[in-house]
Scaffold this active site. Sequence first.
Site, PDB file in Angstrom:
ATOM      1  N   LYS A   1       1.317  -2.578   1.517  1.00  0.00           N
ATOM      2  CA  LYS A   1       0.414  -3.174   1.160  1.00  0.00           C
ATOM      3  C   LYS A   1       0.218  -4.689   1.589  1.00  0.00           C
ATOM      4  CE  LYS A   1       0.100  -0.451  -2.857  1.00  0.00           C
ATOM      5  NZ  LYS A   1       0.974   0.754  -2.533  1.00  0.00           N
TER       6      LYS A   1
HETATM    7  C1  LIG Z   1       1.002   2.074  -2.631  1.00  0.00           C
HETATM    8  C2  LIG Z   1       1.738   2.871  -1.942  1.00  0.00           C
HETATM    9  C3  LIG Z   1       1.474   4.328  -1.679  1.00  0.00           C
HETATM   10  C4  LIG Z   1       0.182   4.907  -1.880  1.00  0.00           C
HETATM   11  O1  LIG Z   1      -0.941   4.181  -1.347  1.00  0.00           O
HETATM   12  P1  LIG Z   1      -2.343   4.555  -1.964  1.00  0.00           P
HETATM   13  O2  LIG Z   1      -3.345   3.793  -1.242  1.00  0.00           O
HETATM   14  O3  LIG Z   1      -2.307   4.064  -3.428  1.00  0.00           O
HETATM   15  O4  LIG Z   1      -2.683   5.876  -1.877  1.00  0.00           O
HETATM   16  C5  LIG Z   1       2.518   4.962  -0.949  1.00  0.00           C
HETATM   17  N1  LIG Z   1       3.625   4.626  -0.576  1.00  0.00           N
HETATM   18  C6  LIG Z   1       3.939   3.131  -0.927  1.00  0.00           C
HETATM   19  C7  LIG Z   1       5.358   2.975  -0.490  1.00  0.00           C
HETATM   20  C8  LIG Z   1       3.238   2.308  -1.679  1.00  0.00           C
HETATM   21  O5  LIG Z   1       3.524   0.966  -2.123  1.00  0.00           O
END
Ligand SMILES: *Cc1c(COP(=O)(O)O)cnc(C)c1O
Length: 486
Positions: free
Chosen positions: A107
């Site tokens: 993120k």
């Molecule tokens: C948010 C997240 C995901 C999923 O990503 P999306 O964009 O919501 O599909 C997968 N793995 C981790 C560690 C995350 O923080």
Amino acid sequence: MQYQSTRSNLSGSDTFAVLQGLAQDGGLFIDKTLGEKPFDVQACLKKDSLGMAEMILSYLMPGFENMKELVSKAYTGKFETEDLTPLVKVGDAYVLELFRGPTSAFKDVALSMLPQLMTAARKQEGMQGKTVILTATSGDTGKAALNGFMDVDGTSIIVFYPAEGVSPMQQRQMATQEGKNVTVCSVEGNFDDCQRGVKEAFASLSGKLEGTGVQLSSANSINIGRLAPQVTYYFIAYAKLMAEGRIAYGDKVDYVVPTGNFGDILAGYYAKIMGLPVGRLVCASNANKVLTDFLETGLYDRRREFYKTTSPSMDILVSSNLERLLYYASRDQEKVKGWMEQLNKEGFYQVDAETLKNIQESFDAGCCDEKETAAAIGNVWQEEKYLLDPHTAVAWHVMEQKKPQAEGRPQVVLSTASPYKFPGPVLKALGIPAGADEFADAAKLNEVTGVTIPENLAKLQQKPVLHKDRIARDQIIDYVLSKVKE
Ligand SMILES: *Cc1c(COP(=O)(O)O)cnc(C)c1O
């Protein structure tokens, strides 16, 4: 650039869309003309990571002035490596490490950028009042957003996370967050409850806040400013495979993506529409395999048991960004609106055959249960001495399932978190008992594997807990209102 709601013809500029987050009618902002204007993919692939980000973001959101400066401010010196997302060969496959940012989450790639976009948009739109960022998190968005928006002028941020639905390390990351403009609150419920509460807060408060100078926005991937920066690493991975001589320009590459809210993988679809030679986009789910079922059958059905897994950031039954794909696959806002209303009221919808066919032209899907997740972590460590976090392990397992269909195309597994965010389950997967304390587990994992603990996580233990609020799931709107009035 005009952005439009997925559910109606409500529209606004790109700066407006970033400030709003969600369209007034509950839809997500999309660019109907995406891919129509030519994008020079080869020129983009020749640039360094920041150069790629600048070019891609300028294409997707041309209304922003000085994108180069915004990109530089967002990324320079903030990531462990200058290329932002290293590509590591593991066995015959590749792992794209998206977790080398300030909070060890994928993120960070987007949430380092979003505050820059938000600040620039405020300036360009002449906004005087305050932007309040509402965020629901399944664990990682919360910390990355808090870190990105901490003490950013003109903004404040409120994060809701499921009280029992994040890892102890993730909980600790959020509860220790410093900054004058941050609020963190746990909710008695799961991520879907948090996300629904936040969406309801948007719907019911936007009117009430008129004239107060406060505007609500979102740091979730429903915000186009959060989605767009994620397109970059699909290009970075491709350029690295070219540099390595594994592919020549034009060869297709498959990407396997651990998926929850469908933001990460949707960015891959954007990359494909922009002209990157993407092969299959493989959606990997954990035991909450609502997306696997949907992508195989066209029936989206959230009326099912919710499992708490060792990959909590993917414990999601209502996957918001799928709505954008539904638009691009059907090109029909009335239909999208109908499906979303039916999902909300009845808990399911079925798309028509044509829409499903369009989706399946780009997407594959697979899932991975808890045993398989642990086995993937254990095996890859045994055989390759590479340590997967549980989310990445889900994708690894699905990558192996899909190897025959890849027909020789390189498979890139997107790695979304550091294993040290989930030291307990990772230790157990290696056959070592875990304890009750996440820092002791992390130390043990480090001792056994020699893999370095990211500094931001190592430092957490010394930080005081600053946030203890906990509310019921129907109190989100009131909580937001009381915080906004402060
Ligand atoms: C948010 C997240 C995901 C999923 O990503 P999306 O964009 O919501 O599909 C997968 N793995 C981790 C560690 C995350 O923080």
